[in-house]
Design an enzyme around this catalytic site. Structure first.
Site, PDB file in Angstrom:
ATOM      1  N   PHE A   1      -5.989   9.195  -2.743  1.00 44.38           N
ATOM      2  CA  PHE A   1      -4.763   8.783  -3.429  1.00 44.38           C
ATOM      3  C   PHE A   1      -4.327   7.484  -2.794  1.00 44.38           C
ATOM      4  O   PHE A   1      -4.117   7.417  -1.583  1.00 44.38           O
ATOM      5  CB  PHE A   1      -3.644   9.817  -3.270  1.00 44.38           C
ATOM      6  CG  PHE A   1      -2.303   9.342  -3.796  1.00 44.38           C
ATOM      7  CD1 PHE A   1      -1.814   9.806  -5.007  1.00 44.38           C
ATOM      8  CD2 PHE A   1      -1.530   8.414  -3.094  1.00 44.38           C
ATOM      9  CE1 PHE A   1      -0.586   9.361  -5.494  1.00 44.38           C
ATOM     10  CE2 PHE A   1      -0.310   7.961  -3.585  1.00 44.38           C
ATOM     11  CZ  PHE A   1       0.159   8.440  -4.786  1.00 44.38           C
ATOM     12  N   GLU A   2      -4.195   6.462  -3.617  1.00 45.97           N
ATOM     13  CA  GLU A   2      -3.550   5.241  -3.142  1.00 45.97           C
ATOM     14  C   GLU A   2      -3.016   4.476  -4.341  1.00 45.97           C
ATOM     15  O   GLU A   2      -3.624   4.454  -5.408  1.00 45.97           O
ATOM     16  CB  GLU A   2      -4.498   4.369  -2.300  1.00 45.97           C
ATOM     17  CG  GLU A   2      -5.782   3.969  -2.950  1.00 45.97           C
ATOM     18  CD  GLU A   2      -6.719   3.223  -1.985  1.00 45.97           C
ATOM     19  OE1 GLU A   2      -6.472   3.208  -0.761  1.00 45.97           O
ATOM     20  OE2 GLU A   2      -7.708   2.653  -2.482  1.00 45.97           O
ATOM     21  N   ILE A   3      -1.843   3.931  -4.164  1.00 47.95           N
ATOM     22  CA  ILE A   3      -1.250   3.008  -5.126  1.00 47.95           C
ATOM     23  C   ILE A   3      -1.102   1.705  -4.360  1.00 47.95           C
ATOM     24  O   ILE A   3      -0.405   1.653  -3.347  1.00 47.95           O
ATOM     25  CB  ILE A   3       0.105   3.509  -5.638  1.00 47.95           C
ATOM     26  CG1 ILE A   3      -0.064   4.872  -6.333  1.00 47.95           C
ATOM     27  CG2 ILE A   3       0.725   2.497  -6.599  1.00 47.95           C
ATOM     28  CD1 ILE A   3       1.242   5.509  -6.774  1.00 47.95           C
TER      29      ILE A   3
ATOM     30  N   TYR B   1       0.846  -1.199   0.000  1.00 49.94           N
ATOM     31  CA  TYR B   1       0.000   0.000   0.000  1.00 49.94           C
ATOM     32  C   TYR B   1       0.876   1.242   0.000  1.00 49.94           C
ATOM     33  O   TYR B   1       1.839   1.338   0.772  1.00 49.94           O
ATOM     34  CB  TYR B   1      -0.902   0.001   1.240  1.00 49.94           C
ATOM     35  CG  TYR B   1      -1.986   1.035   1.216  1.00 49.94           C
ATOM     36  CD1 TYR B   1      -3.215   0.754   0.638  1.00 49.94           C
ATOM     37  CD2 TYR B   1      -1.786   2.299   1.762  1.00 49.94           C
ATOM     38  CE1 TYR B   1      -4.233   1.714   0.614  1.00 49.94           C
ATOM     39  CE2 TYR B   1      -2.784   3.261   1.741  1.00 49.94           C
ATOM     40  CZ  TYR B   1      -4.011   2.959   1.159  1.00 49.94           C
ATOM     41  OH  TYR B   1      -5.000   3.913   1.133  1.00 49.94           O
TER      42      TYR B   1
END
Length: 395
Positions: free
Chosen positions: A291-293, A234
């Site tokens: 926002f997350e990758i 994450y």
């Protein structure tokens, strides 16, 4: 000698004047920055005395290996190696202007160099205008999908009387989105269903982008490859406190899950980020999930599947207002190792009203347009100092 002396004097005077001007400008800018911070920082507004900590300049620098920092990145050429990943946006047709702006910035700052596909999801069919305006601003493949009914709408087993009473109370209490059913649908979808959509099945990693966000810096490395090569689960840019009124029973539910299923909790978890007392109480810290990758294999895995199902059956997404941000954050913090969670310090990101702006060399290298002094990282409502503590930085 006389001629040489006369020639040197104007030069000396010029150098002296330049030095004086530089000192004066530095003093003015320092005062301006100090005044701005006092007027606008959340720590000031909230009455917090938390000082901006000193963090080693290179502590959160991304590990950019040679293949990401090489000449292959120059002149718009794509890297020869790509991750199994996609850009992802959840949007409605009415979001078209904000969606176009966000996609345009992502393309300009990152994706024109790396060429990852886009997936757009909507509870309804996308309009032809939406598809046309999005498709002309990227050269990568674009897919538009409709969310299955059962993945979006409130399930039939929810007690609507209880749910509507909960919504009214939150609305009366002035809780943001407190009275919104569609917001709850979105939170539940983002918590437990988006990664099941047929358009996302070919992919492992995603970068979540929302309408009306901004990316302030050039991203000259591939975050997806970074996630895979360093076994990250994450990635985030902003962390803050949740509104306690929206999740009054969430932590008790989490504790009950942990007690029943201790095998899913990582021995090297990030509990210290989530709790000040070893897990008895939740400190409300979470990663801001707009926002997350992240790695969808983590969401699709047995541990998170059991975790989401356990939460969902309580009805807390509808009886209260459980957000996907605390759900994702608690899951990542407990079910994965703390070193699998990554702060993307080099990615300048803004979702009104908060901004993460890189500092120092990263700001210069990224040719960032944001104001370093306005970065939310260590403001009074930020949990960044707690994340520092997890990583051994004590303030």
């Amino acid at each position: 000698m006389a001629l040489a002396t006369l020639t040197a004097r104007p030069v000396v005077r010029y150098i002296f004047l330049v030095f004086v001007v530089i000192i004066a400008l530095h003093s003015i800018l320092s005062l301006t920055h100090s005044g701005y911070s006092q007027a606008t920082s959340l720590s000031h507004l909230l009455g917090s005395s938390q000082a901006r900590p000193t963090v080693p300049a290179d502590y959160y620098e991304d590990i950019v290996p040679a293949y990401l920092n090489s000449s292959n990145n120059n002149n718009g050429h794509l890297l020869t190696r790509k991750a199994n990943a996609t850009m992802l946006m959840l949007a409605r047709n009415s979001d078209i202007d904000g969606a176009v702006r966000s996609v345009r910035e992502v393309e300009d700052r990152f994706n024109r160099k790396f060429g990852y596909p886009w997936v757009f999801l909507n509870e309804e069919d996308f309009s032809e205008e939406f598809k046309k305006r999005i498709s002309v601003i990227t050269t990568t493949p674009v897919s538009f999908g409709r969310i299955p009914h059962d993945h979006w709408f409130q399930p039939s087993w929810i007690d609507e009387g209880k749910a509507s009473a909960g919504r009214k109370k939150m609305e009366d209490d002035g809780v943001i989105y407190g009275g919104s059913l569609s917001y709850r649908n979105m939170c539940r979808f983002n918590s437990g269903f988006f990664y099941r959509h047929e358009l996302l099945q070919p992919y492992r990693y995603y970068w979540r982008v929302e309408p009306d966000v901004h990316f302030h810096c050039e991203v000259d490395f591939d975050p997806f490859l970074f996630m895979g090569d360093y076994n990250k689960t994450y990635g985030f840019t902003i962390t803050m406190y949740e509104f306690e009124k929206t999740i009054p029973t969430l932590w008790d539910t989490v504790k009950a899950f942990v007690k029943e299923h201790p095998q899913y909790v990582s021995p090297e978890n990030a509990m210290a980020f989530l709790s000040e007392d070893g897990g008895e109480r939740y400190n409300l810290c979470h990663f801001w999930s707009n926002f997350e990758i992240a790695d969808m294999d983590f969401w699709r895995g047995e541990a998170y599947t059991k975790f989401f199902e356990y939460l969902d059956k309580t009805g807390g997404f509808y009886y209260e207002r459980w957000g996907d941000a605390p759900v994702h954050s608690i899951a990542a913090g407990l079910l994965s190792r703390k070193d699998q969670i990554h702060f993307f310090s080099e990615i300048g990101y803004e979702h009104n009203p908060y901004t993460h702006c890189p500092t120092g060399e990263a700001w210069t290298r990224g040719r960032c347009s944001c104001n370093e002094g306005r970065s939310f990282d260590y403001d009074g409502y930020s949990c960044m100092a707690k994340w520092d503590r997890v990583n051994g930085i004590v303030h």
